[in-house]
Design an enzyme around this catalytic site. Sequence first.
Site, mmCIF file in Angstrom:
data_model
loop_
_atom_site.group_PDB
_atom_site.id
_atom_site.type_symbol
_atom_site.label_atom_id
_atom_site.label_comp_id
_atom_site.label_asym_id
_atom_site.label_seq_id
_atom_site.Cartn_x
_atom_site.Cartn_y
_atom_site.Cartn_z
ATOM 1 C CB SER A 135 -0.773 0.063 1.142
ATOM 2 O OG SER A 135 -1.490 1.253 1.649
ATOM 3 C CE1 TYR A 160 -3.917 -2.970 5.602
ATOM 4 C CE2 TYR A 160 -3.476 -0.682 5.425
ATOM 5 C CZ TYR A 160 -3.789 -2.064 4.878
ATOM 6 O OH TYR A 160 -3.756 -2.202 3.615
ATOM 7 C CE LYS A 164 -1.322 -4.393 3.357
ATOM 8 N NZ LYS A 164 -1.486 -5.822 2.733
HETATM 9 P P1 NAD Z 1 -10.779 -7.315 1.160
HETATM 10 O O1 NAD Z 1 -11.183 -7.518 2.762
HETATM 11 O O2 NAD Z 1 -11.967 -7.207 0.307
HETATM 12 O O3 NAD Z 1 -10.177 -8.771 0.754
HETATM 13 C C1 NAD Z 1 -9.237 -9.558 1.566
HETATM 14 C C2 NAD Z 1 -9.785 -10.923 1.505
HETATM 15 O O4 NAD Z 1 -8.965 -11.694 2.250
HETATM 16 C C3 NAD Z 1 -11.110 -11.096 2.240
HETATM 17 O O5 NAD Z 1 -11.918 -11.777 1.399
HETATM 18 C C4 NAD Z 1 -11.014 -12.061 3.509
HETATM 19 O O6 NAD Z 1 -11.918 -12.748 3.639
HETATM 20 C C5 NAD Z 1 -9.544 -12.769 3.009
HETATM 21 N N1 NAD Z 1 -8.831 -13.091 4.559
HETATM 22 C C6 NAD Z 1 -8.653 -12.250 5.296
HETATM 23 N N2 NAD Z 1 -7.935 -12.802 5.993
HETATM 24 C C7 NAD Z 1 -7.432 -14.322 5.554
HETATM 25 C C8 NAD Z 1 -7.157 -15.419 6.052
HETATM 26 N N3 NAD Z 1 -6.060 -15.447 6.989
HETATM 27 N N4 NAD Z 1 -7.026 -16.364 5.349
HETATM 28 C C9 NAD Z 1 -7.734 -16.477 4.028
HETATM 29 N N5 NAD Z 1 -8.383 -15.305 3.624
HETATM 30 C C10 NAD Z 1 -8.295 -14.266 4.602
HETATM 31 O O7 NAD Z 1 -9.747 -6.279 0.997
HETATM 32 P P2 NAD Z 1 -9.249 -5.800 -0.473
HETATM 33 O O8 NAD Z 1 -9.662 -4.561 -0.432
HETATM 34 O O9 NAD Z 1 -9.500 -6.719 -1.522
HETATM 35 O O10 NAD Z 1 -7.484 -5.877 -0.093
HETATM 36 C C11 NAD Z 1 -6.668 -6.777 -0.570
HETATM 37 C C12 NAD Z 1 -5.369 -6.609 0.066
HETATM 38 O O11 NAD Z 1 -4.868 -5.378 -0.628
HETATM 39 C C13 NAD Z 1 -5.304 -6.495 1.287
HETATM 40 O O12 NAD Z 1 -3.914 -7.122 1.749
HETATM 41 C C14 NAD Z 1 -5.135 -5.007 1.527
HETATM 42 O O13 NAD Z 1 -4.428 -4.766 2.875
HETATM 43 C C15 NAD Z 1 -4.173 -4.520 0.368
HETATM 44 N N6 NAD Z 1 -4.833 -3.029 0.062
HETATM 45 C C16 NAD Z 1 -6.011 -2.787 -0.003
HETATM 46 C C17 NAD Z 1 -6.286 -1.368 -0.328
HETATM 47 C C18 NAD Z 1 -7.636 -0.936 -0.571
HETATM 48 O O14 NAD Z 1 -7.945 0.527 -0.649
HETATM 49 N N7 NAD Z 1 -8.715 -1.675 -0.623
HETATM 50 C C19 NAD Z 1 -5.290 -0.271 -0.550
HETATM 51 C C20 NAD Z 1 -3.953 -0.857 -0.233
HETATM 52 C C21 NAD Z 1 -3.645 -2.259 0.101
HETATM 53 C C1 UD1 Z 2 -7.241 4.624 3.947
HETATM 54 C C2 UD1 Z 2 -6.061 4.468 4.670
HETATM 55 C C3 UD1 Z 2 -5.185 3.745 4.042
HETATM 56 C C4 UD1 Z 2 -5.744 2.135 3.333
HETATM 57 C C5 UD1 Z 2 -6.875 2.851 2.517
HETATM 58 C C6 UD1 Z 2 -7.463 1.653 1.793
HETATM 59 C C7 UD1 Z 2 -6.114 5.924 6.579
HETATM 60 C C8 UD1 Z 2 -5.458 7.038 6.910
HETATM 61 N N1 UD1 Z 2 -5.648 5.592 5.450
HETATM 62 O O1 UD1 Z 2 -6.553 5.534 2.587
HETATM 63 O O2 UD1 Z 2 -3.926 3.228 4.769
HETATM 64 O O3 UD1 Z 2 -4.662 1.523 2.561
HETATM 65 O O4 UD1 Z 2 -7.638 3.554 3.356
HETATM 66 O O5 UD1 Z 2 -8.313 0.877 2.864
HETATM 67 O O6 UD1 Z 2 -7.052 5.520 7.034
HETATM 68 N N2 UD1 Z 2 -12.805 11.162 3.244
HETATM 69 C C9 UD1 Z 2 -13.895 11.884 3.506
HETATM 70 N N3 UD1 Z 2 -14.941 11.546 4.068
HETATM 71 C C10 UD1 Z 2 -15.114 10.171 4.376
HETATM 72 C C11 UD1 Z 2 -14.177 9.255 3.922
HETATM 73 C C12 UD1 Z 2 -12.970 9.714 3.629
HETATM 74 O O7 UD1 Z 2 -13.835 13.078 3.127
HETATM 75 O O8 UD1 Z 2 -16.206 9.789 4.812
HETATM 76 C C13 UD1 Z 2 -11.422 11.460 2.750
HETATM 77 C C14 UD1 Z 2 -10.353 11.146 3.596
HETATM 78 O O9 UD1 Z 2 -10.137 12.412 4.223
HETATM 79 C C15 UD1 Z 2 -9.422 11.008 2.307
HETATM 80 C C16 UD1 Z 2 -10.162 10.713 1.084
HETATM 81 O O10 UD1 Z 2 -11.410 10.980 1.254
HETATM 82 O O11 UD1 Z 2 -8.667 12.431 2.109
HETATM 83 C C17 UD1 Z 2 -10.013 9.057 1.087
HETATM 84 O O12 UD1 Z 2 -10.040 8.451 2.024
HETATM 85 P P1 UD1 Z 2 -9.850 6.937 2.095
HETATM 86 O O13 UD1 Z 2 -11.044 6.427 1.078
HETATM 87 O O14 UD1 Z 2 -10.454 6.553 3.529
HETATM 88 O O15 UD1 Z 2 -8.813 6.534 1.680
HETATM 89 P P2 UD1 Z 2 -7.372 6.949 2.489
HETATM 90 O O16 UD1 Z 2 -7.549 7.626 3.621
HETATM 91 O O17 UD1 Z 2 -6.678 7.451 1.312
#
Ligand code: NAD
Ligand code: UD1
Length: 349
Positions: A135, A160, A164
């Site tokens: 991330s 969290y 990472k």
């Molecule tokens: P998500 O929660 O939708 O998907 C993660 C999946 O992993 C879920 O389906 C959950 O049931 C499964 N899981 C969790 N722990 C497990 C375990 N021990 N064994 C088997 N399955 C397990 O999340 P996502 O948004 O798809 O994120 C996927 C990856 O990307 C994560 O590692 C997350 O940290 C990373 N990531 C996500 C974002 C984002 O904005 N969504 C941003 C940066 C990084």
């Molecule tokens: C957040 C996490 C980041 C994680 C990502 C995906 C924090 C500080 N960071 O990113 O580590 O990888 O989610 O899960 O939590 N916002 C509003 N109103 C809302 C929600 C969000 O104004 O109700 C704004 C936030 O202040 C930010 C932007 O929207 O500026 C995006 O927010 P969000 O979607 O939560 O993502 P990040 O904060 O970038």
Amino acid sequence: MSEGSRPHVLVTGGAGYIGSHTAVALHEAGFCPVLLDNLDNASIEAVSGVREICQEDLPFHQIDVRDGASLDKLFSDLYAQGTPLQGILHFAAHKAVGESVAQPARYASNNVGGLAVLLETAAKHGVNNVVFSSSCTVYGEPSQVPVSESAPFQTAESPYGWTKQACERVLTDHAQSLAGAHVALLRYFNPIGAHPSAIIGELPLGVPNNLIPYLTQTASGIRQKLTVFGNDYPTPDGTCVRDYLHVMDLAEAHVAALKWCKTQASTSSVVRAFNLGTGQGASVLEVIQTFERVTGQQVAHEIGGRRAGDVVAIWADPSRAQKELAWSTQRDLATSLQDAWRWQEKLGR
Ligand code: NAD
Ligand code: UD1
């Protein structure tokens, strides 16, 4: 092509938001994604959705990635049936920043512990290609934007974020200890949107923390009002700036990263981090305005206080991924928001 003749790859967290979309992209690219998920934060319907889009009964295993014995058996079974795993895309993790503050040990155990068990199993079975979900949170508040992969890590703002950083370190050490390990560390910026079919998308449980699901739920009337977290930041309109990329672009980056792993020399170990973003920043108000323009929906919103821990402005320098993975985003913010809305409309109120 039949399932058996395609390279099999393990998709941990394959029922989750990004894993399910990546499974579709892998299938389109000629791989057979083997989905694994403990369904902790996902529904089996996501697996059905992937199968529906792919028009194929793709394999799914409800396994916890920390369950080494079950993992070991899965790797052995796939080998015995003549479809050994060619790589792993590791998504499975907990991902809620706020929750991680309340439950740091649970996050460390699942995110770091899960990776460790997976890597031990992979090494035992000679599976050397690993694509990891990292991330942009590893950069914290960057000293300059766009941020490149050489920017230093900042002290993690949350447990969290720490997981990472720790996982990247574990993967780096792992690769150094093992000849022929190929590891891509994919640093996602802000993935949004859904598959254009609206058959799969993001399923936030409870009240969403992230901007886009909160926004679409507000537009659909589930939430009364979106609060914009602060408009007194040093940005053009005072609201925070992020790099929002379409989840299908992100999914396709995983295919490119897997191919990159597969083309590395079999005897040398390599670890490479890649930023995955559009290279463009958008403010919270720009996101709201773009959403209203392309969907015709109004989003009731008000300006509130700053959210603790928010980075002011971050967007990617994606030039390394462009050059080395031959990948760049193909969908713009408007398309991403339209697809997010189509998914929300399907979910209903
Ligand atoms: P998500 O929660 O939708 O998907 C993660 C999946 O992993 C879920 O389906 C959950 O049931 C499964 N899981 C969790 N722990 C497990 C375990 N021990 N064994 C088997 N399955 C397990 O999340 P996502 O948004 O798809 O994120 C996927 C990856 O990307 C994560 O590692 C997350 O940290 C990373 N990531 C996500 C974002 C984002 O904005 N969504 C941003 C940066 C990084
Ligand atoms: C957040 C996490 C980041 C994680 C990502 C995906 C924090 C500080 N960071 O990113 O580590 O990888 O989610 O899960 O939590 N916002 C509003 N109103 C809302 C929600 C969000 O104004 O109700 C704004 C936030 O202040 C930010 C932007 O929207 O500026 C995006 O927010 P969000 O979607 O939560 O993502 P990040 O904060 O970038």
